[in-house]
Scaffold this active site. Sequence first.
Site, PDB file in Angstrom:
ATOM      1  N   HIS A  24       4.682   4.516  -2.463  1.00  0.00           N
ATOM      2  CA  HIS A  24       3.434   4.391  -1.714  1.00  0.00           C
ATOM      3  C   HIS A  24       2.772   5.752  -1.600  1.00  0.00           C
ATOM      4  O   HIS A  24       3.421   6.745  -1.303  1.00  0.00           O
ATOM      5  CB  HIS A  24       3.716   3.847  -0.306  1.00  0.00           C
ATOM      6  N   ASP A  66       0.464  -6.407  11.729  1.00  0.00           N
ATOM      7  CA  ASP A  66      -0.129  -5.116  11.370  1.00  0.00           C
ATOM      8  C   ASP A  66      -1.635  -5.255  11.164  1.00  0.00           C
ATOM      9  O   ASP A  66      -2.402  -4.387  11.575  1.00  0.00           O
ATOM     10  CB  ASP A  66       0.527  -4.547  10.105  1.00  0.00           C
ATOM     11  N   ARG A  88      -6.607  -0.983  16.695  1.00  0.00           N
ATOM     12  CA  ARG A  88      -6.508   0.485  16.771  1.00  0.00           C
ATOM     13  C   ARG A  88      -7.802   1.137  16.308  1.00  0.00           C
ATOM     14  O   ARG A  88      -8.239   2.148  16.862  1.00  0.00           O
ATOM     15  CB  ARG A  88      -5.339   0.979  15.905  1.00  0.00           C
ATOM     16  N   SER A 114       3.209   1.034  10.536  1.00  0.00           N
ATOM     17  CA  SER A 114       2.242   0.200   9.819  1.00  0.00           C
ATOM     18  C   SER A 114       2.487   0.263   8.312  1.00  0.00           C
ATOM     19  O   SER A 114       2.602  -0.763   7.632  1.00  0.00           O
ATOM     20  CB  SER A 114       0.830   0.689  10.166  1.00  0.00           C
ATOM     21  N   LYS A 142       4.590  -2.817   5.701  1.00  0.00           N
ATOM     22  CA  LYS A 142       3.984  -3.480   4.538  1.00  0.00           C
ATOM     23  C   LYS A 142       4.868  -3.346   3.293  1.00  0.00           C
ATOM     24  O   LYS A 142       4.991  -4.268   2.501  1.00  0.00           O
ATOM     25  CB  LYS A 142       2.589  -2.903   4.272  1.00  0.00           C
TER      26      LYS A 142
END
Length: 433
Positions: A82, A161, A168, A183, A187
């Site tokens: 990621h 999320d 948020r 978060s 995922k």
Amino acid sequence: MRMIDIIEKKRDGHPLSKEEINFFVEGYTNNTIPDYQVSSLLMAIFFQDMNDDERANLTLAMVNSGEQIDLSAIDGIKVDKHSTGGVGDTTTLVLGPLVAACGVPVAKMSGRGLGHTGGTIDKLEAIEGFHVELTSEQFVKQVNELKLAVIGQSGNLTPADKKLYALRDVTATVNSIPLIASSIMSKKIAAGAGAIVLDVKTGDGAFMKTTEEARNLAKAMVRIGNDVGRKTMAIISDMSQPLGNAIGNSLEVIEAIETLKGNGPKDLTELCLTLGSQMVVVGGKAQTLEEARQMLLQVIEDGSALEIFKQFIKWQGGNDAIINDLSLLPQAKYTFEVPAQKDGYITFMEADEIGTAAMLLGAGRATKESEIDLAVGIVLQKKVGDSVKKGESLATIYANSDNVQEVLDKLTTYIEIEATKKEAPPLIYEIIT
Ligand code: URA
Ligand code: CA
């Protein structure tokens, strides 16, 4: 259990139990706890932070809020990568074949998304015929046999999320390490990752503007991953100037192929070797980062990484002749050079603004509905630290319109030239294992 007691506890700086965290995440997902109470708790978390147990529990609560992808039919440790996002980041296209060639299964679920260029899927769709609609049987078979497949996003992953992130966004609580880290990690875990490698970007073009912030986030995510049983490593890398030279969809496919052939830009190649080494180690195919790096250099050298990319295109319906004939990729109608206005050295290339210039050409989506032009983009001819002569090209613009004045002006403004040389920023600030 009452939400008000949970808010009060966090407000006063006490850690929440696993049950309390599950209670609010489930309640918010099912609409039994209202926005105003969750907003209040988020603000308390923002100020009071969360300890390691709370962070791990919050991550798992979000994973459990929706569907999870089951990759157990795929042999080996499924490693996912990621990146927190940057400009011209072509690493996924390179890393997939590279680590697959070392025996690490890459079962990637990828998105389109908004941004300066398309997501990995858009880039792959620059290849004629390429598609990402695979049945789960096809997906599993392809990863088991080829070690590499990419599929479009599906399923209702981490609905908690999605709701929390949206809340948020409007309550000034995005920028909180425990909330960002949980978060992102939720995922990846819901998408089936057995091990995770993170590329946390820092600099103007990144979400985390300073190295210090990036380090804190990277450490938090590595800790969460390891705490929930997913071997996780991270690096902190530079995003003050774009990565590699190409920014655009088919232009980045070309850049990826060149990199797999061993002829890629130095920075992109080095980043892929660094991230790839971590992927090979967390995937259990090498003991040390150095050993992994040697394996990666070998699969570039002997052509096996490129061969996997070719097979991957074929398996997913694409025209694999592009590997040897890059002119088969979408071509822009016009090219324009961006001439240097004076002699000197490149001291700054503002990643964010250069990305926006690519988007103005049509390389990225401004809204979810926008169409992407796969052929257009920018290829940088210079990077920070290089010398230039007046009139020499700083970048090439690939466009499908002959009016590119705004893009030309932007590039001229945001590629800065000074009389004294400035060293290029370090590419990799830190390696976190
Ligand atoms: N990206 C995410 O996915 N989550 C955050 O909270 C911030 C950035
Ligand atoms: Ca690039």
